[in-house]
Design an enzyme around this catalytic site. Structure first.
Site, mmCIF file in Angstrom:
data_model
loop_
_atom_site.group_PDB
_atom_site.id
_atom_site.type_symbol
_atom_site.label_atom_id
_atom_site.label_comp_id
_atom_site.label_asym_id
_atom_site.label_seq_id
_atom_site.Cartn_x
_atom_site.Cartn_y
_atom_site.Cartn_z
ATOM 1 N N PRO A 184 0.813 -1.205 0.000
ATOM 2 C CA PRO A 184 0.000 0.000 0.000
ATOM 3 C C PRO A 184 0.855 1.267 0.000
ATOM 4 C CG PRO A 184 -0.506 -1.377 1.912
ATOM 5 C CD PRO A 184 0.583 -2.046 1.166
ATOM 6 N N GLY A 185 0.352 2.278 -0.657
ATOM 7 C CA GLY A 185 1.000 3.583 -0.613
ATOM 8 C C GLY A 185 2.196 3.733 -1.518
ATOM 9 N N LYS A 235 0.322 2.941 -6.732
ATOM 10 C CA LYS A 235 -0.348 2.170 -7.779
ATOM 11 C C LYS A 235 -1.502 2.971 -8.384
ATOM 12 C CE LYS A 235 -1.086 -1.276 -4.944
ATOM 13 N NZ LYS A 235 -0.350 -0.763 -3.769
ATOM 14 N N THR A 236 -2.322 3.530 -7.511
ATOM 15 C CA THR A 236 -3.437 4.334 -7.999
ATOM 16 C C THR A 236 -2.918 5.521 -8.797
ATOM 17 O OG1 THR A 236 -4.574 3.721 -5.964
ATOM 18 C CG2 THR A 236 -5.561 5.460 -7.272
ATOM 19 N N GLU A 293 16.388 2.741 28.084
ATOM 20 C CA GLU A 293 16.794 3.243 26.765
ATOM 21 C C GLU A 293 18.310 3.212 26.601
ATOM 22 O OE1 GLU A 293 14.734 3.480 24.458
ATOM 23 O OE2 GLU A 293 12.998 3.288 25.792
ATOM 24 N N HIS A 345 19.427 -0.176 25.627
ATOM 25 C CA HIS A 345 19.363 -0.424 24.181
ATOM 26 C C HIS A 345 20.554 0.224 23.482
ATOM 27 C CE1 HIS A 345 15.394 -2.157 23.902
ATOM 28 N NE2 HIS A 345 14.781 -1.103 24.393
ATOM 29 N N ASP A 366 9.576 -4.737 22.912
ATOM 30 C CA ASP A 366 10.902 -5.252 22.569
ATOM 31 C C ASP A 366 10.870 -6.773 22.485
ATOM 32 O OD1 ASP A 366 11.807 -2.660 22.829
ATOM 33 O OD2 ASP A 366 12.479 -2.937 24.902
HETATM 34 P P1 ADP Z 1 -1.440 2.881 -3.628
HETATM 35 O O1 ADP Z 1 -2.556 2.966 -4.600
HETATM 36 O O2 ADP Z 1 -0.285 2.095 -4.131
HETATM 37 O O3 ADP Z 1 -1.850 2.441 -2.275
HETATM 38 P P2 ADP Z 1 -1.431 5.685 -4.009
HETATM 39 O O4 ADP Z 1 -1.198 5.760 -5.447
HETATM 40 O O5 ADP Z 1 -2.828 5.862 -3.559
HETATM 41 O O6 ADP Z 1 -0.846 4.351 -3.419
HETATM 42 O O7 ADP Z 1 -0.483 6.737 -3.286
HETATM 43 C C1 ADP Z 1 -0.966 7.655 -2.331
HETATM 44 C C2 ADP Z 1 -0.244 8.963 -2.435
HETATM 45 O O8 ADP Z 1 1.129 8.813 -2.103
HETATM 46 C C3 ADP Z 1 -0.234 9.534 -3.824
HETATM 47 O O9 ADP Z 1 -1.373 10.290 -4.048
HETATM 48 C C4 ADP Z 1 1.025 10.372 -3.841
HETATM 49 O O10 ADP Z 1 0.798 11.622 -3.270
HETATM 50 C C5 ADP Z 1 1.942 9.596 -2.934
HETATM 51 N N1 ADP Z 1 2.814 8.715 -3.706
HETATM 52 C C6 ADP Z 1 2.869 7.378 -3.604
HETATM 53 N N2 ADP Z 1 3.789 6.859 -4.417
HETATM 54 C C7 ADP Z 1 4.332 7.898 -5.085
HETATM 55 C C8 ADP Z 1 5.333 7.994 -6.076
HETATM 56 N N3 ADP Z 1 5.963 6.922 -6.559
HETATM 57 N N4 ADP Z 1 5.643 9.229 -6.522
HETATM 58 C C9 ADP Z 1 5.015 10.304 -6.047
HETATM 59 N N5 ADP Z 1 4.064 10.260 -5.122
HETATM 60 C C10 ADP Z 1 3.716 9.087 -4.614
HETATM 61 ZN ZN ZN Z 2 12.756 -0.935 24.860
HETATM 62 MG MG MG Z 3 -4.527 2.766 -4.049
#
Ligand code: ADP
Ligand code: ZN
Ligand code: MG
Length: 628
Positions: A215-216, A219-220, A435, A438, A512
């Protein structure tokens, strides 16, 4: 809490039905509440006549217009005691009264209990009324609010269940750090823009591309950029939106989506979280999969149904390609897979560049240092990080984002909100020792990542934190490094034990220890780093909830399980001993650093190493400590 009408319907119907029976029940007893409430046994009419003949009946009370009678009779089996018995009388027994009179039995007739009947009647009316009102209300809602919460009743008309953007306005320039994926998808843009190029030479244009990645990672964003670059409309729907309460809704949504798309070709269809519908068929426990299977079948049918050259390209995204039904990956469907990975250092640099475009950064901020400090961050995390920093800057009324805000934002994104530090107290000292435990183990073990800072300012769940700078450039992790990490993670608890004694150890080490067990277990079961030998005993990744993954739960016998536990324990015990030894041997410098930490609340890695170096040999470590 958000109430959807579906939920209301689901809950009110049974409630109404149960309510109905309750009413009915209540009134049934109200009308049947015969005589003086004394529990009465039932007697057959025939037996009653027998009793009458043998002269055992003492009295008869008639109820309900002569349909029921309560009879007092002498029971020979109970030493002729008087018993109350209830008799249902046949509808026509006019001679009964005559017989009773003849036998001189006292009898009486009681009026119908009309009040009860009335309530019963009202109750009967109330239920259908409530039901009709509820249904009416529901239908009205669902008609008035297309795409709104009334969806339960609109049976897949799919009003606004998918989004359409005529122009996404996003280009490949907005996507950074995932160059391989971009390159592969560049071709898809050409498919959409100039299909002739391919069809002229007899090439079939692929229909589907599967984007695989955590995620993130963008892809979208990538899918939108393709539509944006090609200048075609972008249809999007999330797999979870296909999966509905009613069988057939998902399938009809798929039909609608493809119908709309065909009207707007060339265009791009984006199906997010396709694993929600595309899970292997037949997997999962119990029923309830019909709907999903139907939806998936519909999707497959639609994909087969249109010619490759109609100008529709479907892009789907998932982070669980392993659970997808193999039918989805067949040629002619999602036959192309593009992996979108979490960015490496260079990728993060580029993503940060993209998101820093519209932000005011102070001159001393180096994007490179931020990229170094954020291994494992996804594109979305990085975007979020810069935004957090900008918010902090505005809150502090500064002109531009400085290193301080970036640093705070990183900490915040990783570990949560900052809390207020404790006042000097025994528990603050204990946290400080924990801490520093660690930090010192991490510093003195050669294979451990270098300390970045130690702080007593609480964040999220943690009361204090020791930050290390992970060195990701090396790629693979060695056994020695894992052992060092386990020892470092045990350093906190080891310090508590050595300094305060067994009875004073705290719950602070819970997190931990969790990490320690996970790492040690993986060493044994996945990486073959124990006496059990190079065996892979568990596969990576968590279980798939309801489906897949269930069958291969135990890849080893009970006996092996015991041996795994033994190995895990021996690794942890070994590392525990290492860290306790380090604490014991460096008590003096630990005390000194703890005092300093309580005074300053945060010590950075450099300063920490300098102090420790006065007392002990600190091994050189290859490090990219960003100057944050
Ligand atoms: P996914 O669909 O993979 O979960 P998103 O495409 O929804 O991720 O990404 C969410 C946001 O994170 C995007 O709108 C953008 O702002 C940022 N982001 C993620 N990947 C990139 C990337 N490779 N380059 C620039 N921005 C990114
Ligand atoms: Zn600790
Ligand atoms: Mg997405």
């Amino acid at each position: 809490m958000k109430l959807s009408w579906k939920t209301i319907l689901l809950w009110t119907l049974p409630a109404l039905v149960v309510g109905f029976f309750l009413w009915q029940g209540t009134f049934a007893t109200a009308t049947g509440n015969i005589g003086n409430n004394t529990a009465t046994t039932r007697m057959t009419y025939g037996r009653f006549l027998e009793y009458l003949e043998s002269g055992r009946v003492v009295s008869v009370d008639l109820y309900e217009g002569g349909r029921t009678a309560i009879v007092q009779a002498l029971d020979p089996e109970l030493e002729n005691r008087v018993q109350r018995l209830r008799v249902d009388l046949p509808a026509n027994s006019p001679d009964l009264i005559a017989r009773l009179r003849d036998s001189k039995i006292s009898f009486d007739a009681h009026p119908m209990r009309n009040d009860g009947a009335w309530w019963g009647f009202l109750g009967n009316l109330l239920f259908p009324f409530l039901l009709i009102a509820a249904l009416f209300f529901l239908f009205r809602r669902s008609n008035n609010m297309p795409g709104g919460p009334g969806q339960a009743m609109s049976f897949g008309k799919s009003k606004a269940r998918f989004q359409m953007e005529a122009k996404t306005g996003i280009t490949f320039d907005d996507v950074a750090g995932i160059d391989e994926a971009k390159e592969e998808l560049q071709e898809v843009v050409t498919f959409l823009k100039q299909p002739e190029k391919f069809t002229a030479v007899g090439a079939k244009i692929p229909k589907g591309v599967l984007l695989v990645g955590p995620p993130g990672t963008g892809k979208t964003l990538l899918a939108k950029a393709i539509a944006g670059e090609a200048g075609v409309p972008f249809f999007s729907i999330s797999g979870s939106e296909f999966v509905e309460m009613f069988v057939g809704v998902g399938a009809s949504r798929v039909r609608d989506l493809f119908k709309k798309a065909k009207e707007n070709a060339p265009c791009l269809i984006f199906i997010d979280e396709i694993d929600a519908v595309g899970r292997q068929r037949g997997a999962g426990i119990g029923g309830g999969n019909d709907e999903r299977e139907q939806t998936l079948n519909q999707l497959l049918t639609e994909m087969d149904g249109f010619e490759g050259n109609t100008g529709i390209i479907i892009i789907a995204a998932t982070n669980r390609p392993d659970v997808l039904d193999s039918a989805l990956m067949r040629p002619g469907r999602f036959d192309r897979q593009v992996t979108v990975d979490a960015p490496d250092f260079k990728g993060r640099l580029e993503i940060l560049d993209v998101h820093a475009r519209n932000k005011k950064l102070a001159n001393d901020v180096s994007i490179e240092a931020i990229a170094r400090r954020t291994p494992g961050f996804s594109g979305a995390d990085l975007a979020n990080l810069l935004n957090e920093a900008a918010i902090l800057t505005a809150r502090r009324r500064k002109e531009a984002i400085t290193l301080l805000e970036i640093d705070d934002a990183v900490d915040r994104v990783i570990a949560g909100m900052e809390g207020t530090p404790l006042v000097d107290s025994k528990s603050k000292r204990l946290i400080a020792y924990h801490e520093v435990g660690h930090a010192i183990v991490g510093t003195l073990l050669k294979d451990h990542d270098p300390v970045q800072k130690v702080t007593l300012i609480p964040r999220g769940q943690a009361q204090g934190l020791t930050w290390f700078t992970p060195n990701e450039e090396q790629g693979l992790t060695t056994k020695a490094q894992l052992m060092a990490r386990i020892s470092g993670a045990l350093g906190g608890r080891a310090a508590e034990e050595e300094i305060f004694g067994y009875d004073e150890v705290t719950t602070g080490a819970g997190g931990d220890l969790q990490q320690v067990s996970d790492m040690a277990r993986q060493m044994v079961t996945r990486f073959g780093m124990s006496d059990l030998g190079p065996l892979s005993l568990e596969s990576q990744g968590g279980e798939v909830f309801l489906g897949g993954g269930l069958m291969n739960r135990s890849e080893y016998s009970e006996k092996v399980a015991t041996r795994i536990d033994d190995q895990v324990r021996s690794i942890v015990e070994h590392c525990h001993e290492i860290s306790r030894q380090i604490i014991r041997d460096h008590r003096e410098v630990i005390d000194r650093v703890v005092d300093l930490l309580i005074e300053k609340e945060t010590i950075n890695g450099e300063e920490f190493r300098q102090i420790v170096a006065e007392y002990a040999y600190v091994p050189e470590k290859e490090q990219f400590v960003p100057q944050l």
